[in-house]
Scaffold this motif. Structure first.
Motif, PDB file in Angstrom:
ATOM      1  N   GLU A 148       0.835  -1.208   0.000  1.00  0.00           N
ATOM      2  CA  GLU A 148       0.000   0.000   0.000  1.00  0.00           C
ATOM      3  C   GLU A 148       0.868   1.255   0.000  1.00  0.00           C
ATOM      4  O   GLU A 148       0.561   2.225  -0.693  1.00  0.00           O
ATOM      5  CB  GLU A 148      -0.952   0.001   1.213  1.00  0.00           C
ATOM      6  CG  GLU A 148      -1.902   1.177   1.277  1.00  0.00           C
ATOM      7  CD  GLU A 148      -2.985   1.209   0.198  1.00  0.00           C
ATOM      8  OE1 GLU A 148      -3.554   2.298  -0.023  1.00  0.00           O
ATOM      9  OE2 GLU A 148      -3.261   0.183  -0.428  1.00  0.00           O
ATOM     10  N   ASP A 149       1.982   1.238   0.748  1.00  0.00           N
ATOM     11  CA  ASP A 149       2.894   2.388   0.761  1.00  0.00           C
ATOM     12  C   ASP A 149       3.520   2.603  -0.617  1.00  0.00           C
ATOM     13  O   ASP A 149       3.635   3.737  -1.089  1.00  0.00           O
ATOM     14  CB  ASP A 149       3.988   2.201   1.810  1.00  0.00           C
ATOM     15  CG  ASP A 149       3.454   2.288   3.234  1.00  0.00           C
ATOM     16  OD1 ASP A 149       2.387   2.910   3.439  1.00  0.00           O
ATOM     17  OD2 ASP A 149       4.098   1.721   4.138  1.00  0.00           O
ATOM     18  N   LYS A 150       3.914   1.506  -1.276  1.00  0.00           N
ATOM     19  CA  LYS A 150       4.491   1.603  -2.627  1.00  0.00           C
ATOM     20  C   LYS A 150       3.460   2.177  -3.596  1.00  0.00           C
ATOM     21  O   LYS A 150       3.776   3.013  -4.434  1.00  0.00           O
ATOM     22  CB  LYS A 150       4.962   0.237  -3.112  1.00  0.00           C
ATOM     23  CG  LYS A 150       6.173  -0.282  -2.387  1.00  0.00           C
ATOM     24  CD  LYS A 150       6.533  -1.674  -2.863  1.00  0.00           C
ATOM     25  CE  LYS A 150       7.642  -2.260  -1.996  1.00  0.00           C
ATOM     26  NZ  LYS A 150       7.924  -3.657  -2.359  1.00  0.00           N
ATOM     27  N   LEU A 151       2.234   1.709  -3.443  1.00  0.00           N
ATOM     28  CA  LEU A 151       1.161   2.173  -4.301  1.00  0.00           C
ATOM     29  C   LEU A 151       0.909   3.672  -4.097  1.00  0.00           C
ATOM     30  O   LEU A 151       0.710   4.411  -5.063  1.00  0.00           O
ATOM     31  CB  LEU A 151      -0.101   1.371  -4.000  1.00  0.00           C
ATOM     32  CG  LEU A 151      -1.162   1.274  -5.055  1.00  0.00           C
ATOM     33  CD1 LEU A 151      -0.599   0.792  -6.382  1.00  0.00           C
ATOM     34  CD2 LEU A 151      -2.249   0.319  -4.604  1.00  0.00           C
ATOM     35  N   LYS A 152       0.928   4.113  -2.848  1.00  0.00           N
ATOM     36  CA  LYS A 152       0.720   5.537  -2.561  1.00  0.00           C
ATOM     37  C   LYS A 152       1.852   6.390  -3.130  1.00  0.00           C
ATOM     38  O   LYS A 152       1.636   7.500  -3.593  1.00  0.00           O
ATOM     39  CB  LYS A 152       0.546   5.767  -1.059  1.00  0.00           C
ATOM     40  CG  LYS A 152      -0.819   5.328  -0.571  1.00  0.00           C
ATOM     41  CD  LYS A 152      -1.055   5.656   0.873  1.00  0.00           C
ATOM     42  CE  LYS A 152      -2.449   5.186   1.270  1.00  0.00           C
ATOM     43  NZ  LYS A 152      -2.776   5.473   2.653  1.00  0.00           N
ATOM     44  N   LYS A 153       3.072   5.842  -3.120  1.00  0.00           N
ATOM     45  CA  LYS A 153       4.210   6.559  -3.689  1.00  0.00           C
ATOM     46  C   LYS A 153       4.035   6.713  -5.203  1.00  0.00           C
ATOM     47  O   LYS A 153       4.277   7.782  -5.762  1.00  0.00           O
ATOM     48  CB  LYS A 153       5.512   5.837  -3.369  1.00  0.00           C
ATOM     49  CG  LYS A 153       6.756   6.593  -3.755  1.00  0.00           C
ATOM     50  CD  LYS A 153       7.958   6.023  -3.037  1.00  0.00           C
ATOM     51  CE  LYS A 153       9.226   6.725  -3.405  1.00  0.00           C
ATOM     52  NZ  LYS A 153       9.293   8.089  -2.925  1.00  0.00           N
TER      53      LYS A 153
ATOM     54  N   GLU B 242      -8.094   8.474   2.673  1.00  0.00           N
ATOM     55  CA  GLU B 242      -8.886   7.821   3.718  1.00  0.00           C
ATOM     56  C   GLU B 242      -9.182   6.415   3.219  1.00  0.00           C
ATOM     57  O   GLU B 242      -9.829   6.242   2.205  1.00  0.00           O
ATOM     58  CB  GLU B 242     -10.190   8.585   3.961  1.00  0.00           C
ATOM     59  CG  GLU B 242      -9.976   9.982   4.480  1.00  0.00           C
ATOM     60  CD  GLU B 242     -11.252  10.806   4.486  1.00  0.00           C
ATOM     61  OE1 GLU B 242     -12.323  10.280   4.122  1.00  0.00           O
ATOM     62  OE2 GLU B 242     -11.173  11.981   4.850  1.00  0.00           O
ATOM     63  N   GLY B 243      -8.707   5.418   3.897  1.00  0.00           N
ATOM     64  CA  GLY B 243      -8.872   4.053   3.422  1.00  0.00           C
ATOM     65  C   GLY B 243      -7.810   3.730   2.383  1.00  0.00           C
ATOM     66  O   GLY B 243      -6.942   4.547   2.069  1.00  0.00           O
ATOM     67  N   SER B 244      -7.910   2.539   1.836  1.00  0.00           N
ATOM     68  CA  SER B 244      -6.878   2.124   0.892  1.00  0.00           C
ATOM     69  C   SER B 244      -7.132   2.720  -0.490  1.00  0.00           C
ATOM     70  O   SER B 244      -8.264   2.905  -0.915  1.00  0.00           O
ATOM     71  CB  SER B 244      -6.818   0.591   0.791  1.00  0.00           C
ATOM     72  OG  SER B 244      -7.864   0.093  -0.002  1.00  0.00           O
TER      73      SER B 244
ATOM     74  N   TRP C 230     -10.461   2.521  -3.067  1.00  0.00           N
ATOM     75  CA  TRP C 230     -11.021   3.670  -3.767  1.00  0.00           C
ATOM     76  C   TRP C 230     -11.170   3.359  -5.250  1.00  0.00           C
ATOM     77  O   TRP C 230     -12.211   3.625  -5.847  1.00  0.00           O
ATOM     78  CB  TRP C 230     -10.110   4.881  -3.552  1.00  0.00           C
ATOM     79  CG  TRP C 230     -10.512   6.131  -4.281  1.00  0.00           C
ATOM     80  CD1 TRP C 230     -11.522   6.986  -3.959  1.00  0.00           C
ATOM     81  CD2 TRP C 230      -9.893   6.663  -5.450  1.00  0.00           C
ATOM     82  NE1 TRP C 230     -11.568   8.025  -4.858  1.00  0.00           N
ATOM     83  CE2 TRP C 230     -10.572   7.860  -5.786  1.00  0.00           C
ATOM     84  CE3 TRP C 230      -8.819   6.256  -6.240  1.00  0.00           C
ATOM     85  CZ2 TRP C 230     -10.226   8.644  -6.875  1.00  0.00           C
ATOM     86  CZ3 TRP C 230      -8.462   7.045  -7.329  1.00  0.00           C
ATOM     87  CH2 TRP C 230      -9.166   8.218  -7.640  1.00  0.00           C
ATOM     88  N   LEU C 231     -10.142   2.748  -5.835  1.00  0.00           N
ATOM     89  CA  LEU C 231     -10.171   2.397  -7.252  1.00  0.00           C
ATOM     90  C   LEU C 231     -11.214   1.316  -7.527  1.00  0.00           C
ATOM     91  O   LEU C 231     -11.932   1.370  -8.529  1.00  0.00           O
ATOM     92  CB  LEU C 231      -8.789   1.948  -7.724  1.00  0.00           C
ATOM     93  CG  LEU C 231      -8.650   1.671  -9.215  1.00  0.00           C
ATOM     94  CD1 LEU C 231      -8.975   2.911 -10.038  1.00  0.00           C
ATOM     95  CD2 LEU C 231      -7.245   1.178  -9.524  1.00  0.00           C
ATOM     96  N   ARG C 232     -11.336   0.348  -6.628  1.00  0.00           N
ATOM     97  CA  ARG C 232     -12.338  -0.719  -6.773  1.00  0.00           C
ATOM     98  C   ARG C 232     -13.739  -0.117  -6.838  1.00  0.00           C
ATOM     99  O   ARG C 232     -14.566  -0.508  -7.647  1.00  0.00           O
ATOM    100  CB  ARG C 232     -12.241  -1.690  -5.604  1.00  0.00           C
ATOM    101  CG  ARG C 232     -13.304  -2.774  -5.599  1.00  0.00           C
ATOM    102  CD  ARG C 232     -13.211  -3.636  -4.353  1.00  0.00           C
ATOM    103  NE  ARG C 232     -11.931  -4.278  -4.235  1.00  0.00           N
ATOM    104  CZ  ARG C 232     -11.646  -5.488  -4.722  1.00  0.00           C
ATOM    105  NH1 ARG C 232     -12.592  -6.165  -5.335  1.00  0.00           N
ATOM    106  NH2 ARG C 232     -10.463  -6.010  -4.573  1.00  0.00           N
ATOM    107  N   ARG C 233     -13.990   0.848  -5.994  1.00  0.00           N
ATOM    108  CA  ARG C 233     -15.304   1.499  -5.968  1.00  0.00           C
ATOM    109  C   ARG C 233     -15.567   2.219  -7.296  1.00  0.00           C
ATOM    110  O   ARG C 233     -16.679   2.190  -7.817  1.00  0.00           O
ATOM    111  CB  ARG C 233     -15.363   2.477  -4.791  1.00  0.00           C
ATOM    112  CG  ARG C 233     -16.734   2.923  -4.427  1.00  0.00           C
ATOM    113  CD  ARG C 233     -16.704   3.558  -3.029  1.00  0.00           C
ATOM    114  NE  ARG C 233     -18.003   3.982  -2.620  1.00  0.00           N
ATOM    115  CZ  ARG C 233     -18.875   3.224  -1.977  1.00  0.00           C
ATOM    116  NH1 ARG C 233     -18.565   2.004  -1.653  1.00  0.00           N
ATOM    117  NH2 ARG C 233     -20.048   3.695  -1.632  1.00  0.00           N
ATOM    118  N   ILE C 234     -14.545   2.831  -7.848  1.00  0.00           N
ATOM    119  CA  ILE C 234     -14.675   3.495  -9.142  1.00  0.00           C
ATOM    120  C   ILE C 234     -15.030   2.466 -10.214  1.00  0.00           C
ATOM    121  O   ILE C 234     -15.880   2.712 -11.075  1.00  0.00           O
ATOM    122  CB  ILE C 234     -13.383   4.265  -9.509  1.00  0.00           C
ATOM    123  CG1 ILE C 234     -13.250   5.493  -8.609  1.00  0.00           C
ATOM    124  CG2 ILE C 234     -13.376   4.664 -10.992  1.00  0.00           C
ATOM    125  CD1 ILE C 234     -11.940   6.234  -8.752  1.00  0.00           C
TER     126      ILE C 234
END
Length: 185
Positions: A4-9, A68-70, A74-78
């Motif tokens: 998740e940290d890598k993804l946020k980067k 807020e959240g992963s 967020w992408l899954r919801r989209i």
């Protein structure tokens, strides 16, 4: 550093409109998001269209992610909303009162049924049934949220879910053990 940290980067680069980071973000999450899209699509081509629409929406609205959240959530919801939008534009909501044997098809089954086989059965559901079933049983939406997203009442969402489950139970009860299993639609 966690995934998740890598993804946020990577996402930080996307926020700066860095094309290489956008491509890396897509390549990292596309396989997982494709699995989400396949639950709502009739076939792989349609799922690919939903996937593309979802990523376009995500990049277009990149500033809306508030950490807020992963990020993946967020992408899954989209992706789910992209699928819903596609069906809302394409077809009105129609409930099927009776599913005949021809509609259900013949399904042969082996004890070692895999998730992909179950997903194939779910994809045989009428569009509205499949959407409500996926949103409720797989994505965890409430009936109120489903109703708002699909433009139906909460009661209609509940009824549609019940009918979808009934159709699935009927399909699953027709499964027969065979040494050389195949699924025929």
């Amino acid at each position: 550093m966690t995934t998740e940290d890598k993804l946020k980067k990577i996402w930080e680069g996307c926020l700066k409109n860095e094309r290489k980071q956008e491509e890396l973000f897509y390549k990292t999450l596309a396989p997982r998001m494709m699995a989400v899209c396949m639950r709502y699509a009739h076939d792989r081509d349609e799922a690919q269209d939903i996937l593309q629409e979802g990523f376009i929406k995500a990049f277009k609205n990149r500033g809306n992610y508030r950490s807020e959240g992963s990020l993946e959530g967020w992408l899954r919801r989209i992706m789910v909303h992209a699928a819903i939008s596609r069906y809302r534009k394409a077809k009105p909501i129609v409930l099927c009162e009776d599913m005949s044997a021809e509609t259900l098809g013949s399904v042969y089954y082996h004890e070692d049924m895999e998730a992909k086989d179950l997903m194939r059965i779910i994809r045989q559901l009428p569009d509205t049934y499949r959407e409500v079933f996926n949103m409720y049983a797989i994505e965890g939406y409430s009936h109120q949220e489903i109703g708002s997203a699909l433009g139906m009442t909460e009661l209609l969402s509940r009824t549609t879910l019940h009918r979808a489950r009934t159709v699935l139970k009927t399909k699953l009860s027709r499964l027969k053990t065979a040494s050389d299993y195949r699924m025929a639609v």
